[in-house]
Design a protein around this motif. Structure first.
Motif: not given
Length: 605
Positions: A498-503
């Motif tokens: 996604s445009l918000s890679p995270g955990n």
């Protein structure tokens, strides 16, 4: 927030003094939360920007899946479940807008509250929230869901629960989570966990899978009919508690959702052409251009829609299991990538019309930049210079073939790299210094005909190198069991990003779960640099730091040579009945997860 105590006058005075200090920010209940900056929509928003608030209600959508299913519980590791059930039959405290990189709006939760450092987060439930049997959604249900999923649920939920230091009820309808590490994304991720009805599981083993337990949902759809292994029908719940929520305005308009299952992709496509299905996604542009000219499309009864998006390409290709030899040697993996004749395969399979994936975040600003690492990206990577694979700092790009079937230069380069790793051709077969043959098995799921065409051409190149390659085709249940247990050498791989890679990057690529069954780190990556870049993403307090950390992560993954990339899917191809319609305004994520059917509607002309 409904706490069961009255503060003393001294406590009130201290709070006033602290709040007046420079730079201090007081936590307040909000209608939404964004990873960076402020949510785009105000508290009094009417609907999400990519829906049609005036969409009619009714009709049905029938889609096809390849394979089968033997469970309706998408929250555990055991069993094969229609993937849509995870998103369509449960609700979370917050809902995601697909027109913002990472912003959540209240769903089951009326408000969200967190401190400036996001070391804790508190939710207040909506008083009107109900399950599909009419019973209220309670804090007890919420707390049971988090603890049960975090201790007994699918591995996708387990890692997150380890980051929760405490969970406490703070009022009749409020609950607070305090985190054990500095990780700003946790305050958002925790709002996306499914909330299940505790009482439904009294006397039932949660980790058992099967078709006998029909989930009681808090979502707009309920399971209506199940034909074991063949179809699942969901029906819009007229008594759903949240129809008046702004978040639901213009969504879940279709009355009936049917998921039909087929033995292979050919049978699925023929069912669509025959009108058994009324919507079908296509992943092959050549097939889209050549095989979708049939009577229903020519008459206009079936519409061919092309849906663009602005999200990263993610990674699609063939993943190599580094837990096993010979893929524990990066030089062998490099040779496997070099021998993949993409330019010829792309022309043969898609007519040369689909560009290649060039990185995990290609097609987005998050992608690594060409050439050597510079600036903040280089500063993040240099402490790990001794552990990085070649190219991470100096620049890495996929090899480009000449487009011919033989690809002589590419094959020569692959042979050179294999020789560096100790593999040479002996008596017509590729062997190591001990005389052991280079023998690998490529695990393949029954029914994936398009990917099989790519694989067949690739295997011919590997056999010319002297490799002994076996393609093991198994049914979906066996495939899931083997990949969950990392029992494969190579297999087809698709990881949407996604445009918000995270955990979730820890789940995909982190060392901690590399040997834990059911995690999604299929390549078995165990890299201090990868772990550090993921941690940098999670600790970012500005968009600039986030961008640098993501580009640095992209470099470590590409230089690791874990996957042989194939096509980008920068648009979605959806053929559908003319009665199925979608809004003209598209979210930045395009056709993502349940965009269809969430914002679609059925309307006869």
């Amino acid at each position: 927030m409904g706490r069961q105590r009255i503060p003393s006058p001294k406590a009130v005075l201290i709070a006033i003094v602290v709040a007046s200090l420079p730079g201090h920010s007081v936590a307040e209940p909000q209608h939404a939360i964004a990873m960076y900056g402020e949510p785009a929509l105000p508290p009094d928003y009417v609907a999400l920007p990519y829906v049609n608030p005036d969409a009619p209600i009714g009709g049905r959508i029938v889609t096809g899946e390849v394979g089968s299913f033997d469970s309706l519980n998408p929250y555990i590791l055991k069993g094969s479940v229609p993937w849509q059930l995870r998103f369509l039959t449960s609700e979370s405290l917050m809902g995601r807008s697909w027109d913002e990189p990472f912003t959540l709006y209240g769903l089951l939760a009326e408000t969200i509250e967190t401190d400036p450092n996001r070391s804790w987060v508190e939710f207040t439930l909506r008083e009107e929230a109900r399950f599909s049997d009419g019973s209220p959604v309670t804090i007890e249900d919420v707390m049971w869901s988090y603890e049960t999923l975090g201790t007994e649920g699918h591995p996708r939920y387990l890692g997150f629960w380890q980051n929760v230091a405490s969970m406490e009820q703070t009022g009749p309808r409020s609950v607070r989570f305090t985190f054990s590490e500095e990780n700003r994304e946790l305050a958002l991720i925790i709002g996306l966990r499914p909330i299940l009805k505790k009482a439904q599981w009294d006397g039932i083993e949660f980790t058992d899978s099967g078709l006998d337990v029909i989930p009681i949902t808090s979502a707009p759809y309920v399971v209506d009919e199940v034909d074991p292994g063949r179809s699942v029908t969901l029906r819009r719940n007229p008594d759903y508690w949240g129809w008046d929520l702004p978040f639901r305005n213009g969504q879940q308009n279709i009355e009936e959702i049917v998921m039909e299952f087929f033995g292979d992709g050919t049978a699925q496509f023929e069912a669509f052409k025959a009108g058994i299905l009324n919507s079908n996604r296509e992943f092959n542009v050549a097939k889209w251009n050549s095989q979708y000219e049939f009577p229903a499309t020519r008459s206009g009864d079936v519409i061919k829609s092309v849906i663009p998006h602005q999200r990263p390409s993610g990674m699609t290709g063939f993943v190599m299991n580094t837990r096993r030899a010979p893929f524990d040697d990066w030089r062998v993996r490099d040779a496997m990538i070099t021998a993949f004749n993409f330019e010829f395969i792309n022309e043969a399979v898609t007519g040369g019309e689909q560009p290649r994936i060039t990185s995990y975040f290609s097609n987005s600003p998050l992608a690594m930049q060409d050439g050597p690492a510079e600036g903040r990206v280089r500063a993040l990577l240099e402490p790990f210079a001794g552990d990085l694979y070649p190219g991470a700092l100096d620049g890495y790009a996929l090899p480009v073939a000449d487009g011919s079937e033989r690809n002589r230069a590419g094959m020569r380069a692959a042979i050179d790299r294999l020789e560096e790793a100790g593999w040479t051709v002996q008596d017509g077969a590729l062997k190591n210094e001990s005389g052991e043959p280079f023998a690998i098995e490529i695990l393949f799921k029954q029914g994936e005909m398009e990917n099989r065409a790519v694989l067949d051409i690739y295997v011919q190149s590997l056999e010319r190198l002297g490799m002994d390659v076996d393609i093991a085709t198994v049914d979906p249940a066996q495939y899931n069991e083997r990949t969950d247990g990392y029992d494969f050498d190579m297999t087809f791989y698709r990881r949407g990003l996604s445009l918000s890679p995270g955990n979730e990057q820890r789940l995909y690529f982190g060392s901690e779960g590399a040997d834990t069954p059911g995690r999604r780190n299929l390549m078995g990556a165990k890299s201090p640099a990868i772990d550090a870049m993921i941690n940098s993403i999670l600790a970012s307090e500005s968009n600039e730091d986030f961008l640098a950390a993501t580009r640095a992560l992209d470099r470590t993954l590409m230089a690791g040579r874990y996957v042989i990339p194939i096509y980008q899917y920068n648009v979605s191809f959806i053929a559908h009945a003319k009665e199925l319609k979608y809004p003209e305004t598209l979210p930045i994520y395009g056709d993502w997860f349940t965009w269809q059917p969430d914002v679609w509607w059925y309307e006869e002309d």
